[in-house]
Design an enzyme around this catalytic site. Structure first.
Site, mmCIF file in Angstrom:
data_model
loop_
_atom_site.group_PDB
_atom_site.id
_atom_site.type_symbol
_atom_site.label_atom_id
_atom_site.label_comp_id
_atom_site.label_asym_id
_atom_site.label_seq_id
_atom_site.Cartn_x
_atom_site.Cartn_y
_atom_site.Cartn_z
ATOM 1 N N CYS A 28 -3.911 -7.963 0.717
ATOM 2 C CA CYS A 28 -5.175 -8.410 1.294
ATOM 3 C C CYS A 28 -5.217 -9.917 1.547
ATOM 4 C CB CYS A 28 -6.306 -7.952 0.370
ATOM 5 S SG CYS A 28 -7.950 -8.031 1.077
ATOM 6 N N HIS A 29 -5.931 -10.699 0.727
ATOM 7 C CA HIS A 29 -6.015 -12.157 0.874
ATOM 8 C C HIS A 29 -4.913 -12.883 0.093
ATOM 9 C CE1 HIS A 29 -10.045 -11.171 2.321
ATOM 10 N NE2 HIS A 29 -10.139 -12.401 2.801
#
Length: 186
Positions: A111-112
């Protein structure tokens, strides 16, 4: 899923990790036989973020200042917006990530968490994916961004979002089973 018994995996996280992005890989890696430690900046517990609000706490197994990449076979970096943003400002966290890469060990980022790969300077020239909102950051750092569920490039495993966790976990286990990865210059 392959058996990775005898392997040791570090999950580096702090407050604000996306709940499923820490818990699912932790549990799947343990099911595959790995010894998994949640590593954080301080001892005690860290609190997750569960989609739209604060989630559950997770116990910290080891403090970052007490471990080294030499203690582990692989590293998993959960996302969430808060967690990687805090960690990328911590030189010890970035050095820890760089050491795994230098030792040709598997690194998984969800994800991030590719923000941490950007900060560590290891994304340039690599095929990766991430949450769509940080695509520009990844591309600006020289990453070859793909909109795919999971992308693997010489032991670097990335995925976009929590929905991709089953494929991400399976690929991380497979890569750990393969061992160290030779890396060509990107």
């Amino acid at each position: 899923m392959a058996d990775i018994g005898g392997k040791r995996v570090a999950i580096l996280a702090t407050n604000g990790f996306e709940q499923s992005e820490l818990e699912v890989p932790r549990d799947k890696l343990r099911e595959a036989g790995a010894e998994v430690h949640v590593i954080s900046l301080e001892s005690g517990e860290i609190k997750g973020w569960d989609l739209k609000d604060w989630g559950r706490t997770v116990p910290v197994d080891r403090v970052l200042s007490d471990v080294s990449a030499d203690d582990y076979d692989a590293l998993v970096l959960p996302g969430g917006q808060i967690n990687p943003d805090i960690l990328r400002a911590e030189p010890a966290a970035i050095d820890f990530i760089k050491a795994f890469w230098a030792d040709k060990k598997v690194i998984g980022a969800i994800c991030h968490a590719p923000w941490l790969l950007v900060e560590a300077g290891i994304i340039e020239g690599r095929k990766v994916t991430s949450y769509h909102s940080i695509k520009t950051d990844v591309v600006n750092a020289g990453g070859k961004w793909e909109d795919s569920e999971v992308v693997t490039d010489q032991g670097l495993v990335t995925s976009r979002k929590p929905d991709d966790l089953p494929a991400f976990c399976a690929k991380v286990v497979e890569e750990i089973g393969e061992g160290r990865h030779e890396r060509r210059a990107a």
